[in-house]
Design a protein around this motif. Structure first.
Motif, PDB file in Angstrom:
ATOM      1  N   TYR A   1      30.000 -15.760 100.920  1.00 46.60           N
ATOM      2  CA  TYR A   1      30.299 -16.006  99.512  1.00 46.60           C
ATOM      3  C   TYR A   1      30.179 -14.738  98.676  1.00 46.60           C
ATOM      4  O   TYR A   1      30.912 -14.549  97.712  1.00 46.60           O
ATOM      5  CB  TYR A   1      29.425 -17.130  98.948  1.00 46.60           C
ATOM      6  CG  TYR A   1      29.872 -18.476  99.439  1.00 46.60           C
ATOM      7  CD1 TYR A   1      31.085 -19.005  99.019  1.00 46.60           C
ATOM      8  CD2 TYR A   1      29.126 -19.197 100.341  1.00 46.60           C
ATOM      9  CE1 TYR A   1      31.533 -20.237  99.484  1.00 46.60           C
ATOM     10  CE2 TYR A   1      29.559 -20.422 100.808  1.00 46.60           C
ATOM     11  CZ  TYR A   1      30.753 -20.933 100.383  1.00 46.60           C
ATOM     12  OH  TYR A   1      31.192 -22.142 100.849  1.00 46.60           O
ATOM     13  N   LYS A   2      29.279 -13.864  99.068  1.00 42.01           N
ATOM     14  CA  LYS A   2      29.146 -12.588  98.369  1.00 42.01           C
ATOM     15  C   LYS A   2      30.413 -11.757  98.556  1.00 42.01           C
ATOM     16  O   LYS A   2      30.928 -11.172  97.607  1.00 42.01           O
ATOM     17  CB  LYS A   2      27.928 -11.831  98.902  1.00 42.01           C
ATOM     18  CG  LYS A   2      27.554 -10.634  98.064  1.00 42.01           C
ATOM     19  CD  LYS A   2      26.439  -9.785  98.673  1.00 42.01           C
ATOM     20  CE  LYS A   2      25.255 -10.556  99.127  1.00 42.01           C
ATOM     21  NZ  LYS A   2      24.187  -9.717  99.693  1.00 42.01           N
TER      22      LYS A   2
ATOM     23  N   ASN B   1      33.434 -12.944  99.198  1.00 42.05           N
ATOM     24  CA  ASN B   1      34.488 -13.595  98.401  1.00 42.05           C
ATOM     25  C   ASN B   1      34.355 -13.260  96.921  1.00 42.05           C
ATOM     26  O   ASN B   1      35.342 -13.024  96.232  1.00 42.05           O
ATOM     27  CB  ASN B   1      34.469 -15.108  98.593  1.00 42.05           C
ATOM     28  CG  ASN B   1      35.159 -15.519  99.874  1.00 42.05           C
ATOM     29  OD1 ASN B   1      35.873 -14.722 100.477  1.00 42.05           O
ATOM     30  ND2 ASN B   1      34.952 -16.744 100.284  1.00 42.05           N
ATOM     31  N   MET B   2      33.120 -13.270  96.446  1.00 45.52           N
ATOM     32  CA  MET B   2      32.879 -12.950  95.040  1.00 45.52           C
ATOM     33  C   MET B   2      33.313 -11.515  94.736  1.00 45.52           C
ATOM     34  O   MET B   2      33.974 -11.254  93.732  1.00 45.52           O
ATOM     35  CB  MET B   2      31.404 -13.122  94.697  1.00 45.52           C
ATOM     36  CG  MET B   2      31.078 -12.794  93.246  1.00 45.52           C
ATOM     37  SD  MET B   2      29.317 -12.679  92.921  1.00 45.52           S
ATOM     38  CE  MET B   2      28.869 -11.215  93.834  1.00 45.52           C
TER      39      MET B   2
ATOM     40  N   GLU C   1      37.112 -11.315  94.577  1.00 42.60           N
ATOM     41  CA  GLU C   1      37.634 -11.884  93.332  1.00 42.60           C
ATOM     42  C   GLU C   1      37.378 -10.963  92.143  1.00 42.60           C
ATOM     43  O   GLU C   1      38.247 -10.783  91.292  1.00 42.60           O
ATOM     44  CB  GLU C   1      37.030 -13.265  93.062  1.00 42.60           C
ATOM     45  CG  GLU C   1      37.637 -14.353  93.887  1.00 42.60           C
ATOM     46  CD  GLU C   1      39.130 -14.498  93.638  1.00 42.60           C
ATOM     47  OE1 GLU C   1      39.560 -14.543  92.467  1.00 42.60           O
ATOM     48  OE2 GLU C   1      39.868 -14.555  94.627  1.00 42.60           O
ATOM     49  N   ILE C   2      36.197 -10.383  92.069  1.00 43.59           N
ATOM     50  CA  ILE C   2      35.886  -9.462  90.969  1.00 43.59           C
ATOM     51  C   ILE C   2      36.796  -8.249  91.039  1.00 43.59           C
ATOM     52  O   ILE C   2      37.331  -7.795  90.023  1.00 43.59           O
ATOM     53  CB  ILE C   2      34.401  -9.048  91.007  1.00 43.59           C
ATOM     54  CG1 ILE C   2      33.521 -10.232  90.629  1.00 43.59           C
ATOM     55  CG2 ILE C   2      34.143  -7.872  90.063  1.00 43.59           C
ATOM     56  CD1 ILE C   2      32.039  -9.981  90.829  1.00 43.59           C
TER      57      ILE C   2
END
Length: 115
Positions: free
Chosen positions: A82-83, A85-86, A89-90
């Motif tokens: 998830y990190k 993916n985050m 996205e950022i």
């Protein structure tokens, strides 16, 4: 003097010139019609590169943050997923909003170099 052979050569030459002119016009028309899409594709590629660059920069920055004692080893893989993916996205949002301006600079340089 028989001019029929000369007339035939001249006619063939004019036909070839006409075909070449039409071909050149078709090439020019095709380039003009596809110019916008080439520019869009080039800008999209530049944005993708900037996004990837920013993503790698963020990942390297995250490595400098020390882990705490509260880190869970069992969920570490999911948290890392998830990190990542985050961060992607950022980086993508940063690029779409103008970001570093790297995509625009790359685009302008590529347009100059490729004429």
């Amino acid at each position: 003097m028989d001019l029929s052979g000369l007339t035939s050569i001249y006619t063939d030459y004019m036909k070839t010139q006409s075909d070449n002119d039409r071909l050149e016009k078709m090439k020019a028309d095709w380039k003009e019609k596809n110019k916008g899409s080439d520019d869009e594709q080039l800008m999209d590629a530049c944005k993708q590169f900037e996004s990837y660059f920013v993503e790698q920069m963020f990942k390297e920055m995250m490595k400098t943050v020390p882990e705490t004692d509260y880190s869970f080893k069992a969920t570490g893989t999911m948290v890392d997923y998830y990190k990542d993916n985050m961060i992607q996205e950022i980086a993508s949002m940063s690029t779409e909003s103008g970001g570093l301006g790297l995509a625009q600079m790359l685009y302008e340089q590529m347009k100059i170099n490729n004429g």
